[in-house]
Design a protein around this motif. Structure first.
Motif, PDB file in Angstrom:
ATOM      1  N   SER A   8      41.158  44.974  10.218  1.00 12.99           N
ATOM      2  CA  SER A   8      41.952  45.932  10.650  1.00 12.99           C
ATOM      3  C   SER A   8      43.054  45.504  11.872  1.00 12.99           C
ATOM      4  CB  SER A   8      40.697  46.362  11.242  1.00 12.99           C
ATOM      5  OG  SER A   8      40.177  45.691  12.315  1.00 12.99           O
ATOM      6  N   ALA A   9      43.779  46.543  11.830  1.00 12.88           N
ATOM      7  CA  ALA A   9      44.835  46.866  12.864  1.00 12.88           C
ATOM      8  C   ALA A   9      44.286  45.658  13.896  1.00 12.88           C
ATOM      9  CB  ALA A   9      45.619  47.778  12.713  1.00 12.88           C
ATOM     10  N   ALA A  10      43.441  46.392  14.717  1.00 13.87           N
ATOM     11  CA  ALA A  10      42.712  45.807  15.700  1.00 13.87           C
ATOM     12  C   ALA A  10      43.078  44.605  15.824  1.00 13.87           C
ATOM     13  CB  ALA A  10      41.648  46.642  16.697  1.00 13.87           C
ATOM     14  N   GLU A  11      42.280  43.679  14.724  1.00 10.49           N
ATOM     15  CA  GLU A  11      42.148  42.115  14.291  1.00 10.49           C
ATOM     16  C   GLU A  11      43.297  41.347  14.468  1.00 10.49           C
ATOM     17  OE1 GLU A  11      39.696  42.710  11.940  1.00 10.49           O
ATOM     18  OE2 GLU A  11      38.152  42.937  13.241  1.00 10.49           O
ATOM     19  N   GLU A  12      44.869  41.911  14.183  1.00 11.99           N
ATOM     20  CA  GLU A  12      45.907  41.607  13.635  1.00 11.99           C
ATOM     21  C   GLU A  12      46.047  40.205  15.133  1.00 11.99           C
ATOM     22  OE1 GLU A  12      48.885  43.649  12.389  1.00 11.99           O
ATOM     23  OE2 GLU A  12      48.040  44.386  10.727  1.00 11.99           O
ATOM     24  N   GLN A  13      45.951  40.894  16.887  1.00 14.40           N
ATOM     25  CA  GLN A  13      46.524  40.010  17.721  1.00 14.40           C
ATOM     26  C   GLN A  13      45.070  39.402  17.996  1.00 14.40           C
ATOM     27  OE1 GLN A  13      45.869  43.356  20.723  1.00 14.40           O
ATOM     28  NE2 GLN A  13      48.069  42.975  21.675  1.00 14.40           N
ATOM     29  N   ARG A  14      44.499  39.366  17.382  1.00 10.75           N
ATOM     30  CA  ARG A  14      43.452  38.289  18.058  1.00 10.75           C
ATOM     31  C   ARG A  14      43.756  37.447  16.670  1.00 10.75           C
ATOM     32  NH1 ARG A  14      37.652  39.453  16.350  1.00 10.75           N
ATOM     33  NH2 ARG A  14      37.086  41.732  16.595  1.00 10.75           N
ATOM     34  N   TRP A  15      44.315  37.153  15.622  1.00 11.41           N
ATOM     35  CA  TRP A  15      44.908  36.394  14.425  1.00 11.41           C
ATOM     36  C   TRP A  15      45.794  35.793  15.150  1.00 11.41           C
ATOM     37  CZ3 TRP A  15      43.923  33.851  11.263  1.00 11.41           C
ATOM     38  CH2 TRP A  15      45.066  33.479  10.033  1.00 11.41           C
ATOM     39  N   VAL A  16      46.690  35.866  15.786  1.00 15.21           N
ATOM     40  CA  VAL A  16      47.802  35.322  16.643  1.00 15.21           C
ATOM     41  C   VAL A  16      47.132  33.983  17.201  1.00 15.21           C
ATOM     42  CG1 VAL A  16      49.818  35.160  18.693  1.00 15.21           C
ATOM     43  CG2 VAL A  16      49.431  37.021  16.545  1.00 15.21           C
ATOM     44  N   LEU A 129      37.532  34.224  11.221  1.00 10.42           N
ATOM     45  CA  LEU A 129      37.381  33.599  10.216  1.00 10.42           C
ATOM     46  C   LEU A 129      37.701  35.121   9.758  1.00 10.42           C
ATOM     47  CD1 LEU A 129      33.140  32.401  10.705  1.00 10.42           C
ATOM     48  CD2 LEU A 129      35.199  31.377   9.272  1.00 10.42           C
ATOM     49  N   GLU A 130      37.179  35.883  10.157  1.00 11.76           N
ATOM     50  CA  GLU A 130      38.369  37.371   9.540  1.00 11.76           C
ATOM     51  C   GLU A 130      39.805  36.701   9.278  1.00 11.76           C
ATOM     52  OE1 GLU A 130      37.149  40.461  12.580  1.00 11.76           O
ATOM     53  OE2 GLU A 130      35.209  40.448  12.158  1.00 11.76           O
ATOM     54  N   GLY A 131      40.259  36.591  10.440  1.00 12.39           N
ATOM     55  CA  GLY A 131      41.953  36.210   9.826  1.00 12.39           C
ATOM     56  C   GLY A 131      41.968  35.575   9.419  1.00 12.39           C
ATOM     57  N   VAL A 132      40.817  34.118   8.422  1.00 10.08           N
ATOM     58  CA  VAL A 132      41.518  33.384   7.639  1.00 10.08           C
ATOM     59  C   VAL A 132      40.939  33.861   6.026  1.00 10.08           C
ATOM     60  CG1 VAL A 132      40.091  31.105   6.386  1.00 10.08           C
ATOM     61  CG2 VAL A 132      40.528  31.361   8.770  1.00 10.08           C
ATOM     62  N   ALA A 133      39.827  34.726   6.343  1.00  8.86           N
ATOM     63  CA  ALA A 133      39.679  35.347   4.841  1.00  8.86           C
ATOM     64  C   ALA A 133      40.278  36.366   5.281  1.00  8.86           C
ATOM     65  CB  ALA A 133      37.996  36.723   5.396  1.00  8.86           C
ATOM     66  N   ALA A 134      41.762  36.905   5.676  1.00 12.95           N
ATOM     67  CA  ALA A 134      42.476  38.217   5.615  1.00 12.95           C
ATOM     68  C   ALA A 134      43.968  37.397   5.081  1.00 12.95           C
ATOM     69  CB  ALA A 134      43.163  39.334   6.674  1.00 12.95           C
ATOM     70  N   ALA A 135      43.959  36.357   5.931  1.00 19.85           N
ATOM     71  CA  ALA A 135      44.857  35.055   5.850  1.00 19.85           C
ATOM     72  C   ALA A 135      45.537  34.896   3.719  1.00 19.85           C
ATOM     73  CB  ALA A 135      44.868  33.974   6.127  1.00 19.85           C
ATOM     74  N   ALA A 136      43.799  34.769   3.669  1.00 13.78           N
ATOM     75  CA  ALA A 136      43.675  34.513   2.105  1.00 13.78           C
ATOM     76  C   ALA A 136      44.422  35.908   1.189  1.00 13.78           C
ATOM     77  CB  ALA A 136      42.210  34.245   1.693  1.00 13.78           C
ATOM     78  N   ARG A 137      44.257  36.769   1.150  1.00 10.65           N
ATOM     79  CA  ARG A 137      44.451  37.882   0.529  1.00 10.65           C
ATOM     80  C   ARG A 137      46.463  37.903   1.249  1.00 10.65           C
ATOM     81  NH1 ARG A 137      39.238  39.625   1.927  1.00 10.65           N
ATOM     82  NH2 ARG A 137      40.075  40.159   3.707  1.00 10.65           N
ATOM     83  N   LEU A 138      46.501  37.091   2.051  1.00 10.57           N
ATOM     84  CA  LEU A 138      48.505  37.478   1.877  1.00 10.57           C
ATOM     85  C   LEU A 138      49.458  37.204   1.111  1.00 10.57           C
ATOM     86  CD1 LEU A 138      48.464  36.728   5.695  1.00 10.57           C
ATOM     87  CD2 LEU A 138      48.552  38.730   5.159  1.00 10.57           C
ATOM     88  N   PRO A 139      50.465  37.686   0.892  1.00  8.95           N
ATOM     89  CA  PRO A 139      50.923  36.830  -0.411  1.00  8.95           C
ATOM     90  C   PRO A 139      51.639  35.328   0.501  1.00  8.95           C
ATOM     91  CG  PRO A 139      52.185  38.875   0.804  1.00  8.95           C
ATOM     92  CD  PRO A 139      50.776  38.099   1.180  1.00  8.95           C
ATOM     93  N   LYS A 140      52.026  34.639  -0.904  1.00 13.46           N
ATOM     94  CA  LYS A 140      52.457  33.422  -0.397  1.00 13.46           C
ATOM     95  C   LYS A 140      53.351  32.914   0.077  1.00 13.46           C
ATOM     96  CE  LYS A 140      48.903  30.539  -2.835  1.00 13.46           C
ATOM     97  NZ  LYS A 140      48.155  31.397  -2.462  1.00 13.46           N
ATOM     98  N   ASP A 141      54.548  34.083   0.193  1.00 11.79           N
ATOM     99  CA  ASP A 141      55.717  33.595   1.080  1.00 11.79           C
ATOM    100  C   ASP A 141      56.243  35.210   1.596  1.00 11.79           C
ATOM    101  OD1 ASP A 141      58.345  33.228   1.877  1.00 11.79           O
ATOM    102  OD2 ASP A 141      59.202  33.201  -0.503  1.00 11.79           O
ATOM    103  N   PRO A 142      56.067  35.946   2.577  1.00 16.84           N
ATOM    104  CA  PRO A 142      55.932  36.690   3.670  1.00 16.84           C
ATOM    105  C   PRO A 142      57.320  37.358   3.015  1.00 16.84           C
ATOM    106  CG  PRO A 142      54.956  35.611   4.609  1.00 16.84           C
ATOM    107  CD  PRO A 142      54.719  34.594   3.440  1.00 16.84           C
ATOM    108  N   GLY A 143      57.933  36.426   3.340  1.00 18.23           N
ATOM    109  CA  GLY A 143      59.192  36.534   3.959  1.00 18.23           C
ATOM    110  C   GLY A 143      60.031  37.359   2.978  1.00 18.23           C
ATOM    111  N   VAL A 144      59.638  36.903   1.520  1.00 24.12           N
ATOM    112  CA  VAL A 144      60.745  37.695   0.748  1.00 24.12           C
ATOM    113  C   VAL A 144      60.512  38.770   0.342  1.00 24.12           C
ATOM    114  CG1 VAL A 144      60.783  35.354  -1.080  1.00 24.12           C
ATOM    115  CG2 VAL A 144      58.698  37.494  -1.391  1.00 24.12           C
ATOM    116  N   ARG A 145      59.325  39.910   1.283  1.00 20.57           N
ATOM    117  CA  ARG A 145      59.442  41.023   0.713  1.00 20.57           C
ATOM    118  C   ARG A 145      60.349  42.143   1.796  1.00 20.57           C
ATOM    119  NH1 ARG A 145      53.517  42.975   3.997  1.00 20.57           N
ATOM    120  NH2 ARG A 145      55.237  43.539   5.439  1.00 20.57           N
ATOM    121  N   GLU A 146      60.753  43.285   1.479  1.00 18.92           N
ATOM    122  CA  GLU A 146      61.334  44.002   1.560  1.00 18.92           C
ATOM    123  C   GLU A 146      60.953  45.116   1.926  1.00 18.92           C
ATOM    124  OE1 GLU A 146      64.659  44.906  -0.790  1.00 18.92           O
ATOM    125  OE2 GLU A 146      64.108  43.428  -1.587  1.00 18.92           O
ATOM    126  N   ASP A 147      60.270  45.519   3.613  1.00 18.09           N
ATOM    127  CA  ASP A 147      60.296  47.429   3.585  1.00 18.09           C
ATOM    128  C   ASP A 147      60.903  47.925   3.870  1.00 18.09           C
ATOM    129  OD1 ASP A 147      57.721  45.462   6.178  1.00 18.09           O
ATOM    130  OD2 ASP A 147      58.160  45.221   4.329  1.00 18.09           O
TER     131      ASP A 147
END
Ligand SMILES: [Zn+2]
Length: 147
Positions: A8-16, A129-147
């Motif tokens: 969740s959004a609240a867990e992003e900080q933890r991910w850092v 563990l939540e961070g690892v699970a979330a990272a597994a679903r991230l795009p391989k190269d988030p740098g190319v994504r345009e917002d």
């Protein structure tokens, strides 16, 4: 059972902090064998559950891709996913304690989590563990994504 959850959004900080942890722990990683896992389970049970949870067997398995750990209370057997190998010791200890707790309390009710409150790094390990699970679903190269 311990199932990787969505971040969740609240867990992003933890991910850092998870990533920082990961970097810090990388050098001291070593993978315990099945015998050492069993010893650790016994030591953790003694330390946090007054020795009440007794596992008859503890081993790594490679056929668990949607669970970090599982147990069969009737047999006293605990299985950890090989995907935990190389993760920090406190995370593996948390999964061991989680499954040990299931030998005493089935399901994830208040009684179950009360047992795990004894382990001071429960929340941190869950975040990892939540961070690892979330990272597994991230795009391989988030740098190319345009917002
Ligand atoms: Zn569980």
């Amino acid at each position: 059972m311990l199932i990787p959850a969505r971040m969740s959004a609240a867990e992003e900080q933890r991910w850092v902090s998870v990533m920082l942890d990961k970097l810090a722990a990388q050098e001291s990683r070593r993978v315990p064998g099945d015998a050492e896992l069993a010893e650790r389970a016994e030591r953790l049970s003694a330390q946090y559950f007054a020795g009440r949870a007794r596992a008859a067997s503890v081993r790594w398995v490679t056929n668990q891709n949607t669970r970090w750990g599982s147990c069969t209370p009737a047999e006293g057997s605990i299985r950890l996913s090989h995907r935990l190998k190389g993760m920090p010791e406190y995370v593996i200890d948390y999964v061991l304690l989680h499954e040990l707790a299931h030998l005493l309390v089935p399901g994830h009710g208040a009684d179950f989590w009360r047992l795990l409150e004894a382990y001071p790094r429960t929340e941190r390990a869950r975040g990892y563990l939540e961070g690892v699970a979330a990272a597994a679903r991230l795009p391989k190269d988030p740098g190319v994504r345009e917002d």
